[in-house]
Design an enzyme around this catalytic site. Structure first.
Site, PDB file in Angstrom:
ATOM      1  N   LYS A 198      13.227   8.048  31.797  1.00 12.99           N
ATOM      2  CA  LYS A 198      11.858   7.525  31.920  1.00 12.99           C
ATOM      3  C   LYS A 198      10.853   8.596  31.493  1.00 12.99           C
ATOM      4  CE  LYS A 198       8.603   7.403  35.094  1.00 12.99           C
ATOM      5  NZ  LYS A 198       7.357   7.386  34.322  1.00 12.99           N
ATOM      6  N   SER A 251       6.052  17.495  39.024  1.00 11.36           N
ATOM      7  CA  SER A 251       5.338  18.227  40.077  1.00 11.36           C
ATOM      8  C   SER A 251       6.261  18.549  41.254  1.00 11.36           C
ATOM      9  CB  SER A 251       4.161  17.384  40.554  1.00 11.36           C
ATOM     10  OG  SER A 251       4.639  16.185  41.121  1.00 11.36           O
ATOM     11  N   GLU A 272      13.094  20.771  37.896  1.00 12.81           N
ATOM     12  CA  GLU A 272      12.282  21.773  37.199  1.00 12.81           C
ATOM     13  C   GLU A 272      10.841  21.441  37.541  1.00 12.81           C
ATOM     14  OE1 GLU A 272      10.006  23.534  35.269  1.00 12.81           O
ATOM     15  OE2 GLU A 272      10.583  22.563  33.389  1.00 12.81           O
ATOM     16  N   CYS A 306       4.470  24.427  32.659  1.00 12.25           N
ATOM     17  CA  CYS A 306       4.924  24.779  34.004  1.00 12.25           C
ATOM     18  C   CYS A 306       5.071  26.281  34.161  1.00 12.25           C
ATOM     19  CB  CYS A 306       6.230  24.063  34.320  1.00 12.25           C
ATOM     20  SG  CYS A 306       7.414  24.172  33.006  1.00 12.25           S
ATOM     21  N   GLU A 403      -1.213  25.583  41.509  1.00 12.79           N
ATOM     22  CA  GLU A 403      -1.022  25.329  40.073  1.00 12.79           C
ATOM     23  C   GLU A 403      -2.200  24.487  39.556  1.00 12.79           C
ATOM     24  OE1 GLU A 403       2.226  22.711  38.917  1.00 12.79           O
ATOM     25  OE2 GLU A 403       2.726  24.107  37.304  1.00 12.79           O
TER      26      GLU A 403
END
Ligand code: NDP
Length: 494
Positions: A198, A251, A272, A306, A403
């Site tokens: 997806k 996330s 990840e 990231c 972040e």
């Protein structure tokens, strides 16, 4: 002394007097469909829900196409197609033949590289220079690299018994849409698994082009299934009892939900997740190269990375020089039309992300940090943010801890190596780090002490299919890329 020889008066006015001529990449060779269906069992089919959603170009906020919203019934069809393909075709095929299919996909991607790059730029807002020179070639390289391993698994893991897992459910984010699809699909196929993937809701188009490429490659029906949709589609894939492996990039919050969902199910999992990576500049570093590395570390892909080097630590003795040169460099960066080959920083991927970055910039100001943003002009329409940096940032400050996932850099200083190790490790994340110094011994010392999955020395944001990538702590677990990435799709026994 060399360190302070550059004075403020030596700043260059890069923006005065001249400009590049526009150099937009043509889009005439790209024919987007009005509507994209789901790719299940080797066919493009309408979703069970009958629902579609729009994907837009963040540089203009205009609609590009409609894509299908897969529901649980579609996930059911895709997983059972993947299971059937696994049991009846893919696991029966010789490894050499499997490798040939993966090579074929890589070659077809190369043939359509220009189209893939333009569509990626249109849908994600990233610059054409990046999609053309980084994302698409790297995505092809992942398929080439893993194609090579398909018939050599016993050499990859000598003296171990290796076997495929079955059906892999894969969920990917919007920052590197095609590249993340390649990171996920290529090793899964090489290891002998079948796939249900997806893409993110804001960037589904290159995944649908990849579905066309996979279809054209003649890959047996059901080996790869691609379902567009929202988070509920991803959740249905994760929770499906017939999925043997879940691979997620996104996330930390969603990663935690997924980890809870698969706990006790026996599904193999790799996560990840986010990061807040430290980029550390020592006084003996080659300062001009370090400044380029800092810029690349945080402003590459609008900071939607990231492993972005979003926390800069500069040794106090060179801090003034580094910050002055950084500000000068910020003023040379072009922000604007992602399709223009002169553009350095493209559009922010979605309005939601745009608002989130703006919110963090306000938080930084309220927390008392000093903000500097480049003086460049911005296009009238679309989602654009100037490259921004903050000095006088406290370690406890939210902009130094959370972040931001945008073109925003926080800068802190340090005096000793122990101090910077402590500061760099003082983060819930542990994905990557950069070290800039003349001394090899210092690099080796730091690489063992920084709690980060990847440490770059005198460079930043370098990716290669042969090299494992992944994090510690809230940045997730498991590795993608290289042999580690292959192992994540295999059962490995003694
Ligand atoms: P998400 O983690 O929400 O999205 C990543 C993928 O997971 C998307 O395909 C998403 O679908 C899907 N998803 C969402 N909810 C679920 C669920 N419950 N179960 C399974 N799949 C799900 O990231 P966002 O796009 O919302 O970005 C938010 C923040 O995440 C960013 O600001 C950034 O900090 C971080 N991020 C980190 C990335 C990284 O590479 N580590 C990449 C992207 C984001 P959908 O798109 O439909 O929501």
């Amino acid at each position: 002394m060399a360190k302070n020889k550059h004075k403020k008066t030596e700043s260059f006015d890069f923006n005065g007097g001249w400009d590049y001529s526009p150099s937009p990449e043509s889009t005439s060779h790209v024919k987007l469909k009005e509507r994209y269906e789901l790719y299940i069992d080797g066919k493009f089919v309408a979703p069970d829900s009958g629902k579609y959603f729009q994907t837009t170009n963040p540089a203009t906020e205009k609609v590009l196409a409609e894509v299908a919203h897969a529901n649980e019934a579609d996930v059911e069809k895709a997983v059972s197609a993947a299971r059937k393909a696994y049991e009846t075709v893919w696991s029966k095929l010789s490894a050499k033949e499997r490798g040939k299919y993966i090579y074929r996909i890589a070659r077809l991607m190369q043939e359509r590289a220009r189209e893939l790059a333009v569509v990626e730029t249109l849908d994600a807002g990233k610059t054409i220079r990046e999609s053309r020179d980084v994302d698409v070639p790297l995505a092809c390289n992942h398929f080439f690299y893993y194609a090579g391993w398909a018939d050599k698994l016993e050499y990859a893991f000598p003296n171990r018994k290796v076997s495929s897992l079955g059906v892999a459910g894969q969920i990917i984010p919007w920052n590197f849409p095609l590249l993340m699809a390649a990171w996920k699909i290529a090793p899964a196929l090489a290891a002998g698994n079948t796939v249900v993937l997806k893409p993110a809701e804001t960037t589904p188009l290159t995944a649908m082009l990849l579905a066309e490429i996979i279809h054209e490659s003649g890959l047996p029906a059901g080996v790869v299934n691609i379902l567009t949709g929202y988070g509920d589609t991803g959740a249905a894939i994760v929770n499906h009892p017939d999925v043997n492996k879940v691979a997620f990039t996104g996330s930390t919050n969603v990663g935690k939900i997924i980890q809870k969902a698969v706990a006790g199910t026996g599904k193999k999992l790799t996560l990840e997740l986010g990061g807040k990576s430290a980029n550390i500049v020592f006084e003996d570093a080659p300062i001009d190269q370090a400044v380029e590395g800092i810029v690349n570390g945080i402003f590459f892909n609008q900071g939607h990375v990231c492993c972005a080097g979003s926390r800069l630590f500069v040794q106090e003795s060179v801090a003034d020089e580094v910050i002055r040169k950084l500000k000068d460099r910020l003023d040379t960066l072009y922000v604007g039309d992602p399709l223009d080959k002169n553009t350095d920083i493209g559009a922010i991927n979605s309005r939601e992300q745009y608002e989130s970055i703006k919110k963090y910039i306000e938080i930084g100001k309220k927390e008392g940090a000093e903000m500097y943003e480049s003086k460049c002009s911005l296009p009238k329409n679309g989602l654009f943010i100037r490259p921004t940096l903050f000095t006088d940032v406290a370690q406890s400050s939210r902009i130094a801890q959370e972040e931001i996932f945008g073109p925003v850099l926080t800068i802190q200083t340090f005096r000793t190596i122990d101090e910077v190790i402590q500061k760099a490790n003082n983060s819930p994340y542990g994905l990557a780090a950069g070290v800039w110094t003349d001394k090899g011994s210092r690099i080796f010392n730091l690489t063992t002490k920084l709690r980060a999955g990847v440490v770059w020395a005198n460079t930043y944001n370098k990716f290669d299919p042969t090299s494992p990538f992944g994090g510690y702590k809230e940045s997730g677990f498991g590795r993608e890329g290289g042999l580690h990435g292959l192992g994540a799709y295999l059962k490995i026994e003694n």
